[in-house]
Design a protein around this motif. Structure first.
Motif, short mmCIF file in Angstrom:
data_model
loop_
_atom_site.label_atom_id
_atom_site.label_comp_id
_atom_site.label_asym_id
_atom_site.label_seq_id
_atom_site.Cartn_x
_atom_site.Cartn_y
_atom_site.Cartn_z
N ILE A 50 0.85 -1.20 0.00
CA ILE A 50 0.00 0.00 0.00
C ILE A 50 0.88 1.26 0.00
N LYS A 200 -1.83 -24.49 -0.03
CA LYS A 200 -1.60 -23.65 1.15
C LYS A 200 -2.26 -24.27 2.38
N LEU A 288 -4.54 -2.13 15.97
CA LEU A 288 -3.46 -1.35 15.35
C LEU A 288 -2.14 -1.85 15.95
N1 LIG Z 1 -4.52 -3.60 11.71
C1 LIG Z 1 -3.26 -3.98 11.83
O1 LIG Z 1 -2.62 -3.72 12.84
C2 LIG Z 1 -2.65 -4.78 10.72
C3 LIG Z 1 -1.38 -5.34 10.87
C4 LIG Z 1 -0.90 -6.17 9.85
C5 LIG Z 1 -1.67 -6.36 8.71
N2 LIG Z 1 -2.88 -5.74 8.59
C6 LIG Z 1 -3.73 -5.97 7.42
O2 LIG Z 1 -4.08 -7.36 7.42
C7 LIG Z 1 -4.19 -7.81 6.08
C8 LIG Z 1 -3.26 -8.99 5.87
O3 LIG Z 1 -1.92 -8.52 5.96
P1 LIG Z 1 -0.70 -9.51 5.71
O4 LIG Z 1 0.54 -8.71 5.76
O5 LIG Z 1 -0.86 -10.71 6.56
O6 LIG Z 1 -1.00 -9.91 4.19
P2 LIG Z 1 -0.31 -10.95 3.23
O7 LIG Z 1 0.79 -11.68 3.90
O8 LIG Z 1 -0.05 -10.25 1.95
O9 LIG Z 1 -1.49 -12.02 3.01
C9 LIG Z 1 -2.51 -11.83 2.13
C10 LIG Z 1 -3.31 -13.15 2.08
O10 LIG Z 1 -4.68 -12.87 2.26
C11 LIG Z 1 -5.42 -13.97 1.73
N3 LIG Z 1 -6.60 -13.50 1.06
C12 LIG Z 1 -6.70 -12.79 -0.09
N4 LIG Z 1 -7.99 -12.61 -0.41
C13 LIG Z 1 -8.72 -13.20 0.57
C14 LIG Z 1 -10.11 -13.38 0.81
N5 LIG Z 1 -11.04 -12.92 -0.04
N6 LIG Z 1 -10.49 -14.06 1.93
C15 LIG Z 1 -9.59 -14.54 2.79
N7 LIG Z 1 -8.26 -14.43 2.60
C16 LIG Z 1 -7.84 -13.76 1.51
C17 LIG Z 1 -4.48 -14.71 0.76
O11 LIG Z 1 -4.20 -16.00 1.33
P3 LIG Z 1 -4.93 -17.30 0.75
O12 LIG Z 1 -4.51 -17.43 -0.69
O13 LIG Z 1 -4.48 -18.41 1.62
O14 LIG Z 1 -6.41 -17.04 0.87
C18 LIG Z 1 -3.23 -13.84 0.75
O15 LIG Z 1 -2.05 -14.55 0.58
C19 LIG Z 1 -3.91 -6.60 5.20
O16 LIG Z 1 -5.12 -5.97 4.85
C20 LIG Z 1 -3.08 -5.69 6.10
O17 LIG Z 1 -3.18 -4.34 5.73
C21 LIG Z 1 -3.37 -4.95 9.57
#
Ligand SMILES: NC(=O)c1ccc[n+]([C@@H]2O[C@H](COP(=O)([O-])OP(=O)(O)OC[C@H]3O[C@@H](n4cnc5c(N)ncnc54)[C@H](OP(=O)(O)O)[C@@H]3O)[C@@H](O)[C@H]2O)c1
Length: 341
Positions: A50, A200, A288
């Motif tokens: 992002i 996966k 967060l």
């Molecule tokens: N609020 C916070 O403090 C915080 C902290 C960290 C991350 N985040 C957020 O959490 C999210 C994940 O972050 P990350 O770094 O773990 O991402 P990431 O490693 O890029 O993982 C993304 C994974 O999400 C899964 N995905 C995609 N579309 C999906 C759907 N429709 N339903 C369910 N799973 C889906 C896919 O796995 P599969 O192919 O296995 O489905 C994909 O590999 C992001 O939006 C990020 O901004 C927030």
């Protein structure tokens, strides 16, 4: 150890990760309350994609990207106590989030977003941001902890911690979700994992997931979750999907369960369905990341259970753009890492 006066770092103009540029930059001495870290490894988050697109709220222009890294202290400011050269450390995601609740000022100290981050060879950070890397972890493994792991820990073991025997649902197999799986298992929960891919899900099963559901083959996966829990629903959900999954999560959660609102990888723009949420007395908690104090607590769990983060692939510093592309392709399970030193 001799410390260079010039280092290499990446900068992002917010015009896509393909345009990340490596450049030389001067390295200053640490201020009195800072340490200098030689960065050994950095891990990537969805957030870094992002930021690379210039879409992260409040992001600095021409920012050094990446929040998460691990390295060794190579210099210590004159007022720093409790840290020494050679210590293996990570700075917290928001360097000023020491303990307690997040505030606007704290939020504005997020590495690789609001302030310059970790994708560089050396960095000076305030010593109050530091957390020791558990001894059983390599730098590549340690670099995965600050954002994804701490977010999952804050959700599952925060103000309403899971209890042994609870059901936890994690969406997908990305960084936050795989840590959610590992932390939930280590804390005695039954875990259900969804994913787009059977391969996966095999990895999730090997890690100990009790139930797995392919959400592409089974678009009504929330009904499957209810079946697994004998109609009761799960106690906690690691909700990284966002608008396009929230209604399904409301169906899959138990009455008065905890839905941890973390991300938005599934896209969409609908709001939370208020009536349905009231009707099940659900708690939605926006997460967060977490504080230095929570990071230390989390590491005690990682040490006690000898948990190793799931590192999918390691790229070199020069291959950082390829690492971003790989993360974006969503082929990974767990974490994508860039090795620097
Ligand atoms: N609020 C916070 O403090 C915080 C902290 C960290 C991350 N985040 C957020 O959490 C999210 C994940 O972050 P990350 O770094 O773990 O991402 P990431 O490693 O890029 O993982 C993304 C994974 O999400 C899964 N995905 C995609 N579309 C999906 C759907 N429709 N339903 C369910 N799973 C889906 C896919 O796995 P599969 O192919 O296995 O489905 C994909 O590999 C992001 O939006 C990020 O901004 C927030």
């Amino acid at each position: 150890m001799s410390i260079p006066s010039t280092i290499r770092e990446y900068r992002s103009q917010g015009d896509n990760h393909q345009n990340l540029k490596i450049q030389q930059a001067p390295l200053s001495k640490p201020r009195a309350s800072e340490v200098t870290i030689k960065v050994h490894a950095v891990s990537l988050q969805y957030r870094d994609l992002i930021v690379s697109k210039g879409r992260y709220p409040g992001q600095k222009t021409n920012v050094v990207p990446c929040s998460d890294g691990a390295g060794e202290i190579v210099a210590v400011g004159e007022d720093v106590k409790g840290w020494k050269v050679g210590d293996r450390v990570s700075p917290n995601f928001a360097v000023d989030h020491i303990h307690g609740d997040v505030t606007e000022d704290i939020k504005n100290t997020g590495l690789g977003g609001q302030i310059d981050g970790m994708l560089r060879e050396y960095i000076n950070v305030p010593s109050h941001s530091l957390v020791k890397i558990p001894e059983h972890l390599t730098y590549e493994e340690g670099a995965t902890l600050p954002c994804a792991a701490l977010t999952a820990y804050n959700a599952l073991l925060g103000p309403v911690p899971l209890k042994g025997g609870d059901y936890v649902l994690v969406l997908g197999t990305g960084g936050v979700s795989i840590f959610g799986l590992q932390i939930a298992l280590a804390s005695g929960a039954n875990v259900i994992v969804t994913s787009s891919s059977d391969e996966k899900l095999q990895v999730a099963t090997k890690l100990g997931a009790h139930h797995v559901i392919n959400y592409n083959k089974n678009p009504n996966w929330e009904d499957e979750v209810l079946k697994i829990t004998a109609g009761r629903g799960v106690d906690h959900i690691i909700e990284v999907g966002g608008p396009n999954t929230i209604r399904k999560c409301i169906k899959a959660i138990k009455y008065a369960g905890q839905v941890h609102i973390i991300g938005f990888v599934s896209g969409g723009d609908s709001g939370i369905p208020v009536g349905a949420a009231i009707g099940k007395a659900i708690t939605f908690r926006g997460i967060l990341i977490g504080s230095v104090k929570q990071f230390e607590d989390m590491n005690r769990l990682f040490i006690a259970r000898q948990i190793h983060p799931v590192v999918d692939r390691v790229f070199s510093f020069e291959q950082a753009i390829d690492a971003y592309s790989y993360l974006e392709s969503q082929k990974h399970v767990g974490k994508v890492v860039i090795k620097i030193a």
